[in-house]
Design a protein around this motif. Structure first.
Motif: not given
Length: 284
Positions: A1-4, A55-58
């Motif tokens: 996700m961080q890469q995206w 936390m992903r939404r954050s």
């Protein structure tokens, strides 16, 4: 996700108008989930009992605040995007893909292995919590049967984890659901209190480091970094009252943090990577 999220070509889809399910200008979480996973899952941002989803939404909201990379999509455009993703049947991960994913995860000694606490009702004390470990390795709340007991491949994966556990190369943490929930609630309470009484933006609170309490012109203050609208992220001070200082002290003493864990709102060793910070404000 961080890469995206780090790719400047990627835009977060937003809802164009108020609807029954979500308000205007809120990310379309299901579509964003499919975009990030290549269609494999629409659930990585679900928050009904999935801590990682919060936390992903954050993380997405912080990216929007810092970069403004968004696009507004109507219902027809959303359906068109979804139709381009492969079917779920073709998305089933192969045995080799699962093995490679686990191998890469175990190769990083910073990854924390959750284990059953002493006196745990299920599983032996010190044994990995396989369901939670699967979520960490595959970065999804869905069940992919990475560690089930029905195949030799799954058994080999368990043995690989147990071998790493025996060598002591990875940190471990006792996984107790009630305790983890209480830690989340404590962390959220600290964040909300600081946000309400410091006049800091979400991005500025996210940059608070250990030892941030200071004096500014003779008054207590928090030292952090200004992110919005300034790529140099200069260090600034925000005046606070004593209860806010006490709250930061509580956040630093919170179980699960370590002396090398610099930020108050990032991953507890026992929980996950980011803290829910989706408070809305006109200053964001």
């Amino acid at each position: 996700m961080q890469q995206w999220l780090a790719d400047p070509a990627n835009l977060v889809p937003l809802n164009p108008h108020d609807s029954r399910w979500q308000p205007k200008d809120v990310p379309i979480w299901a579509l964003l989930s499919r975009s990030i996973t290549g269609g494999a899952s629409k659930k990585i941002f679900e928050i009904g009992g999935a801590k990682q989803g919060v936390m992903r939404r954050s993380a997405v909201l912080r990216m929007i605040e810092e970069t403004g990379r968004v696009e507004t999509l109507g219902p027809l455009e959303v359906r068109l995007r979804v139709s381009h993703f492969p079917t779920q049947v073709s998305l089933k991960r192969s045995r080799q893909v699962l093995d490679d994913t686990l191998h890469r995860w175990l190769a990083n000694p910073a990854n924390v292995i959750p284990v059953h606490a002493n006196g745990a009702a299920s599983g032996r004390a010190g044994e990995p919590v396989w369901s939670r470990l699967e979520e960490l390795v595959l970065e999804t709340p869905g069940q992919m049967s990475l560690f089930n007991n029905t195949s030799q491949a799954s058994q080999r994966r368990r043995e690989a984890v147990l071998h790493v556990l025996a060598t002591g190369t990875h940190p471990v943490v006792s996984y107790e659901r009630k305790l983890i929930l209480e830690l989340h609630m404590l962390r959220a309470a600290c964040y909300i209190f600081v946000a309400a009484l410091s006049a800091m933006r979400d991005s500025e609170i996210q940059e608070i480091q250990r030892g941030a309490l200071t004096q500014h012109y003779g008054s207590p203050a928090i030292g952090s970094r200004k992110v919005k609208g300034d790529s140099s992220t200069p260090r600034k001070n925000w005046w606070i009252i004593e209860p806010v200082a006490q709250t930061l002290a509580v956040a630093e003493r919170r179980p699960g943090t370590t002396p090398t864990s610099s930020q108050h709102w990032t991953r507890d060793a026992s929980v996950s990577r980011r803290q829910p910070t989706s408070t809305s404000s006109s200053r964001r």
